[in-house]
Design an enzyme around this catalytic site. Sequence first.
Site, mmCIF file in Angstrom:
data_model
loop_
_atom_site.group_PDB
_atom_site.id
_atom_site.type_symbol
_atom_site.label_atom_id
_atom_site.label_comp_id
_atom_site.label_asym_id
_atom_site.label_seq_id
_atom_site.Cartn_x
_atom_site.Cartn_y
_atom_site.Cartn_z
ATOM 1 N N HIS A 19 -64.023 -12.595 38.466
ATOM 2 C CA HIS A 19 -63.704 -11.326 39.134
ATOM 3 C C HIS A 19 -64.351 -10.178 38.367
ATOM 4 C CE1 HIS A 19 -60.705 -10.467 36.090
ATOM 5 N NE2 HIS A 19 -59.940 -11.499 36.439
ATOM 6 N N HIS A 22 -64.212 -9.947 34.454
ATOM 7 C CA HIS A 22 -65.192 -10.746 33.705
ATOM 8 C C HIS A 22 -66.574 -10.103 33.783
ATOM 9 C CE1 HIS A 22 -62.258 -13.812 35.465
ATOM 10 N NE2 HIS A 22 -61.914 -13.680 34.202
ATOM 11 N N CYS A 129 -45.892 -20.443 26.945
ATOM 12 C CA CYS A 129 -46.317 -20.067 28.301
ATOM 13 C C CYS A 129 -47.635 -20.769 28.561
ATOM 14 C CB CYS A 129 -46.484 -18.564 28.457
ATOM 15 S SG CYS A 129 -47.256 -18.151 30.052
ATOM 16 N N CYS A 132 -50.616 -18.438 29.416
ATOM 17 C CA CYS A 132 -51.215 -17.727 28.276
ATOM 18 C C CYS A 132 -51.816 -18.722 27.295
ATOM 19 C CB CYS A 132 -50.186 -16.928 27.492
ATOM 20 S SG CYS A 132 -49.458 -15.565 28.368
ATOM 21 N N CYS A 146 -42.170 -14.645 30.290
ATOM 22 C CA CYS A 146 -43.428 -14.274 29.657
ATOM 23 C C CYS A 146 -43.795 -12.880 30.139
ATOM 24 C CB CYS A 146 -44.516 -15.277 30.040
ATOM 25 S SG CYS A 146 -46.166 -14.583 29.876
ATOM 26 N N HIS A 149 -47.104 -13.089 32.457
ATOM 27 C CA HIS A 149 -47.085 -13.836 33.723
ATOM 28 C C HIS A 149 -45.747 -13.786 34.461
ATOM 29 C CE1 HIS A 149 -50.626 -15.477 31.620
ATOM 30 N NE2 HIS A 149 -51.130 -15.379 32.828
ATOM 31 N N LYS A 297 -52.241 -4.586 38.518
ATOM 32 C CA LYS A 297 -52.905 -5.595 37.721
ATOM 33 C C LYS A 297 -53.582 -6.596 38.659
ATOM 34 C CE LYS A 297 -51.533 -8.950 34.410
ATOM 35 N NZ LYS A 297 -52.341 -9.102 33.282
ATOM 36 N N LYS A 300 -54.019 -13.548 40.617
ATOM 37 C CA LYS A 300 -54.193 -14.570 41.636
ATOM 38 C C LYS A 300 -53.090 -14.454 42.682
ATOM 39 C CE LYS A 300 -55.923 -19.261 41.356
ATOM 40 N NZ LYS A 300 -56.074 -20.470 40.567
HETATM 41 N N1 MSP Z 1 -60.779 -17.995 27.538
HETATM 42 C C1 MSP Z 1 -60.207 -16.855 26.937
HETATM 43 C C2 MSP Z 1 -61.174 -16.199 25.953
HETATM 44 C C3 MSP Z 1 -61.672 -17.086 24.858
HETATM 45 S S1 MSP Z 1 -62.832 -16.279 23.857
HETATM 46 C C4 MSP Z 1 -63.026 -17.284 22.567
HETATM 47 C C5 MSP Z 1 -59.852 -15.831 27.999
HETATM 48 N N2 MSP Z 1 -60.466 -15.957 29.188
HETATM 49 S S2 MSP Z 1 -60.258 -14.989 30.444
HETATM 50 O O1 MSP Z 1 -60.977 -15.615 31.535
HETATM 51 O O2 MSP Z 1 -58.897 -14.700 30.656
HETATM 52 O O3 MSP Z 1 -61.044 -13.683 30.095
HETATM 53 C C6 MSP Z 1 -60.436 -12.580 29.449
HETATM 54 C C7 MSP Z 1 -61.469 -11.482 29.360
HETATM 55 O O4 MSP Z 1 -61.961 -11.152 30.675
HETATM 56 C C8 MSP Z 1 -60.985 -10.152 28.815
HETATM 57 O O5 MSP Z 1 -60.923 -10.111 27.406
HETATM 58 C C9 MSP Z 1 -62.054 -9.234 29.373
HETATM 59 O O6 MSP Z 1 -63.247 -9.420 28.673
HETATM 60 C C10 MSP Z 1 -62.220 -9.765 30.777
HETATM 61 N N3 MSP Z 1 -61.248 -9.184 31.698
HETATM 62 C C11 MSP Z 1 -60.413 -9.881 32.516
HETATM 63 N N4 MSP Z 1 -59.676 -9.019 33.259
HETATM 64 C C12 MSP Z 1 -59.978 -7.751 32.931
HETATM 65 C C13 MSP Z 1 -59.500 -6.484 33.344
HETATM 66 N N5 MSP Z 1 -58.582 -6.342 34.286
HETATM 67 N N6 MSP Z 1 -60.010 -5.390 32.726
HETATM 68 C C14 MSP Z 1 -60.963 -5.501 31.747
HETATM 69 N N7 MSP Z 1 -61.425 -6.685 31.340
HETATM 70 C C15 MSP Z 1 -60.963 -7.843 31.909
HETATM 71 O O7 MSP Z 1 -59.070 -14.939 27.718
#
Ligand code: MSP
Length: 484
Positions: A19, A22, A129, A132, A146, A149, A297, A300
């Site tokens: 999304h 990322h 959780c 998480c 949590c 979540h 926020k 899903k």
């Molecule tokens: N797999 C772990 C990270 C491991 S790194 C060794 C993880 N993955 S995640 O798919 O949840 O990605 C989290 C990251 O996605 C956040 O730190 C950020 O970079 C990005 N973001 C996800 N949602 C976001 C927002 N709503 N706003 C800003 N960044 C976001 O955690």
Amino acid sequence: MIKKFYVTTPIYYVNDQPHIGHAYTTIAADVLARYWRNKLGKDKVFFLTGTDEHGDKVAAGAKAEGLEITEFVDKYASKFQETFKRLSIDYNKFIRTTEPEHNDSVQIFMNKLNQAGAVYQGVYEGLYCRDCEDFYREKDLADGQCPVHLKPPELVKEKNWFFRLEKYLRQVEELIASGELVIEPVNINKEVQGLLKQGLKDFSITRERVNWGLDFPVDSSLKIYVWVEALQNYISAIGYGRDDKEFNAWWPADIHLMAKDIIKFHCIYWPAMLLAAGEKLPRKIFAHGFFTVNGQKMSKTLKNAIDPNKLINKFGADATRYLLLSQFPFGQDGDIKESSFDEQYQASLANGVGNLVARVSKMIEQYLDGQINKSIKPSQEFNQHCELIEQEIEQLHLQGAIKTIQKALSSLDEVIEKAQPWQMAKEDKPQELKEILSQQAASILKLAQYIQLFMPETGQKIQDQFKQDKITKGEILFPRIESE
Ligand code: MSP
């Protein structure tokens, strides 16, 4: 000045589609990689991104879709790869933690932790959780749920191996305080110092119940906790334990980029693990804010996560990159209102850079038969805008850099409004006319280098257009968008 630049993003869970959250971090990393490639040379930059493919959450996702796990992770990893490609993300490596090379490095690193006496066996009971992939203390729960979540954690009791975090906390704290390990922005630095003061406990690095993971080399009946191996992607990707030359060329990372949701793992656990293994720490960890979509926020369950592909289909890759990074300051929290994107596209891109480029190139074609004086340089004032853009990028003020690009564009517009080249043409002042349009062209060409960091295709098109011996009007950069 730095000699090389190694930048990373988090590796994303492959339990769902990518999304715009990322996309946001990855685009930011791409801007930095492009900037440093221009400064240092292409081969002096390494940009790593990828996917985190183990753990309960991913296994549960596969089950829910009725797919084999390997099929499932392949499916979503390719979605990330395709999306990043469409967003013009020019990474050097896309790591997947299911690659055998990642496992090879992880085995070596875990053995090193064991040899250093940094791990021990124990029994753990705690509230876990699954979403998480983390334990919670009773007092951190929100009404027994949590806090992220909003569902009750499970009580888990298992035989586990632990990492001696407590032994390294002081050292991590000192390295952060002395600035040897830079944590930015300031509010995140404070938050991390606060976490350190709370007194964190040794944490478990293995899981008993989890099947989908990497073996723990000290006791192969156990799997390594997904976060512990995921963090190691930053070193396995550059050959840790397998290719010393490659590893030493890039490590330590110059910057780990992420959002603030995962700072405990990156700013505390990861440095402690590296200290225990006798490796250098990353130079900088930068955690940007978290954004909501229309005040909510992204999740899903709410089905409100915005697919970057939807934006690319409508606005193109360049405008999508621009629109995402320009909404709020990099480093702060913000809100994304997709409904305002049409208007912003029109105002900043079509009427902004698109219009100026069309206007200037058209006048050059019409009044100068496409020929400019190439020895004329941008004005001093204009160069100051460019210097500021560089400073802002180096300080990660990415939205600031975008704003300064806009200012530089407006300053060019103002010059035209004031000088009125069309009057010069009427009044037969060929000298002045050529001077002003040549300076405009030189300025646009220079600015295009910075535009290219944020909007690679547009920046390239502008440069191609203004480098011609005979400049012509060219195609429309940002065509009108059909409203839904
Ligand atoms: N797999 C772990 C990270 C491991 S790194 C060794 C993880 N993955 S995640 O798919 O949840 O990605 C989290 C990251 O996605 C956040 O730190 C950020 O970079 C990005 N973001 C996800 N949602 C976001 C927002 N709503 N706003 C800003 N960044 C976001 O955690």
